[in-house]
Design a protein around this motif. Structure first.
Motif, mmCIF file in Angstrom:
data_model
loop_
_atom_site.group_PDB
_atom_site.id
_atom_site.type_symbol
_atom_site.label_atom_id
_atom_site.label_comp_id
_atom_site.label_asym_id
_atom_site.label_seq_id
_atom_site.Cartn_x
_atom_site.Cartn_y
_atom_site.Cartn_z
ATOM 1 N N ARG A 292 21.459 -2.056 -18.491
ATOM 2 C CA ARG A 292 21.730 -0.661 -18.010
ATOM 3 C C ARG A 292 21.578 0.520 -18.922
ATOM 4 N NH1 ARG A 292 22.343 2.580 -13.622
ATOM 5 N NH2 ARG A 292 23.969 3.860 -13.642
ATOM 6 N N ILE A 293 21.630 0.294 -20.294
ATOM 7 C CA ILE A 293 21.418 1.004 -21.140
ATOM 8 C C ILE A 293 20.012 1.515 -21.114
ATOM 9 C CG2 ILE A 293 21.387 1.546 -23.608
ATOM 10 C CD1 ILE A 293 23.807 0.193 -23.994
ATOM 11 N N LEU B 247 19.094 3.607 -18.205
ATOM 12 C CA LEU B 247 19.651 5.002 -18.240
ATOM 13 C C LEU B 247 18.666 5.650 -19.325
ATOM 14 C CD1 LEU B 247 23.584 4.280 -18.554
ATOM 15 C CD2 LEU B 247 22.162 5.380 -16.650
ATOM 16 N N GLU B 248 18.499 4.792 -20.485
ATOM 17 C CA GLU B 248 17.303 5.735 -21.242
ATOM 18 C C GLU B 248 15.974 6.268 -20.511
ATOM 19 O OE1 GLU B 248 16.760 3.119 -24.519
ATOM 20 O OE2 GLU B 248 18.963 3.616 -25.413
ATOM 21 N N GLN C 116 24.196 10.509 -20.357
ATOM 22 C CA GLN C 116 24.703 10.363 -21.869
ATOM 23 C C GLN C 116 26.084 9.686 -22.017
ATOM 24 O OE1 GLN C 116 23.698 13.911 -23.586
ATOM 25 N NE2 GLN C 116 21.315 13.619 -23.524
ATOM 26 N N GLU D 59 28.082 8.367 -19.921
ATOM 27 C CA GLU D 59 27.984 6.813 -19.365
ATOM 28 C C GLU D 59 27.262 5.923 -20.349
ATOM 29 O OE1 GLU D 59 26.613 4.234 -15.352
ATOM 30 O OE2 GLU D 59 26.240 6.357 -15.466
ATOM 31 N N SER D 60 26.352 6.485 -20.912
ATOM 32 C CA SER D 60 25.551 5.467 -21.968
ATOM 33 C C SER D 60 26.664 5.337 -23.219
ATOM 34 C CB SER D 60 24.500 6.037 -22.455
ATOM 35 O OG SER D 60 23.613 5.495 -23.375
ATOM 36 N N GLN E 108 28.086 1.807 -24.426
ATOM 37 C CA GLN E 108 27.972 1.428 -25.851
ATOM 38 C C GLN E 108 29.234 0.986 -26.615
ATOM 39 O OE1 GLN E 108 26.195 4.351 -28.030
ATOM 40 N NE2 GLN E 108 23.899 3.960 -27.137
#
Length: 337
Positions: free
Chosen positions: A111-112, A115-116, A285, A287-288, A292
């Motif tokens: 997911r990260i 998203l990136e 950002q 959500e990221s 994390q």
């Protein structure tokens, strides 16, 4: 729950087979004898029932010391089996939780990464919007410069047209003055002719000569009037051409104004799209950052589970030491007196 039809009779048969071969009918040995089928909980329950029934039958025939030894052995085996079962269940739970955490971690990392990538795409779109915004601003500046030039050209045309209008009015005034002069001259000539007719016939020749002179003057005046009419028509033609040119310039000015309004609308839409993309980027950002944090929390939980596993392993070792033969002998010697 039992698997593959495991029942008490099968467990009893497997136990008797192990005893016949001189092996210890432990929980693991029974499960292997049954072909690695059935749950350890079910096998352990049937084994306790069989041992309890056998202990009841032997209690009346065996001496007390043998009964105590058998009971201690059974208790030790049960403790060992229960400890093994507890450790196995804990290990299975830990493995399952670890698998779930690894899976969640993998999903979180995917997911990260997604998203990136999405954030990179949004940054590219934002960059494109910024470039489009700069191009729109440049087009707007060019349109404003062109609009100013057209306004200046219109003002120049208005000035020239005003000059032409003044020249036309001046020519019209001259033409009207010439007509008035001619009319006055005609009236004057008519009066003079009437007066000359009433005069002496001796003056007829003089009057004829004056008439010829007046006719010549009239011809000259008529030529002047004709030339003035021609000049007037030429000036009117030039004025019409100037009016057409002014109308064309006015149309171009209106088109430039419309294009300027369209460019302003496009600029406003670009600014709105830019704000929307910036909000989406901020949300992604955030959500990221939350993901994390979740990954960090899950890592901490995995470390806690590893600590729990180490503690369970230590407890199992201590339990095995407590149930070793030396420990059992000490217990029997304490119980004899």
């Amino acid at each position: 729950m039992a698997r593959g039809g495991i029942n008490k009779a099968l467990v009893k048969q497997a136990r008797q087979a192990l005893l016949a071969r001189g092996e210890n009918p432990s929980l693991d040995a029974l499960r292997i004898e049954l072909g690695n089928t059935g749950s350890k909980t079910t096998i352990h329950r049937y084994l306790k029932e069989l041992e309890a029934a056998e202990a009841g039958r032997l209690s009346t025939a065996m001496p007390l010391s043998d009964q105590l030894t058998s009971l201690v052995s059974q208790l030790a085996e049960r403790l060992q089996d229960e400890a093994n079962e507890t450790v196995e269940q804990a290990h299975e739970r830990w493995a399952q939780e670890r698998t779930e955490h690894v899976e969640r971690l993998r999903h979180a990392e995917a997911r990260i990464q997604q998203l990136e990538q999405h954030a990179g795409t949004l940054e590219g779109q934002l960059k494109g919007e910024r470039q489009a915004h700069q191009q729109a601003q440049q087009q707007l500046q060019q349109a404003q410069i062109e609009n100013a030039r057209l306004l200046q050209a219109k003002q120049d045309l208005d000035t020239r047209l005003a000059d032409r209008d003044g020249q036309i009015r001046s020519l019209e005034e001259k033409h009207q003055h010439a007509r008035d002069s001619l009319e006055h001259y005609r009236r004057t000539s008519k009066e003079q002719r009437e007066q000359e007719q009433r005069r002496h016939e001796a003056q007829v020749q003089q009057l004829q000569m004056d008439t010829r002179q007046l006719q010549q003057t009239l011809i000259v005046k008529q030529d002047d009037i004709t030339q003035l009419n021609r000049d007037n028509e030429r000036l009117l033609t030039e004025a019409r051409l100037l009016l057409k040119e002014q109308a064309a310039q006015q149309g171009r000015l209106e088109r430039q104004t419309s294009e300027l309004a369209v460019l302003k609308d496009q600029l406003a839409q670009s600014q709105t799209a830019k704000d929307t993309l910036q909000e989406r980027l901020d949300a992604l950002q955030a959500e990221s950052a939350e993901l994390q944090k979740t990954v960090s929390t899950q890592s901490q939980r995995a470390q806690g589970l590893q600590v729990s596993l180490a503690e369970a392993t230590t407890a199992l070792k201590l339990l095995r030491q407590a149930t070793s033969p030396s420990g059992l002998e000490g217990t029997a010697s304490d119980a004899a007196p």
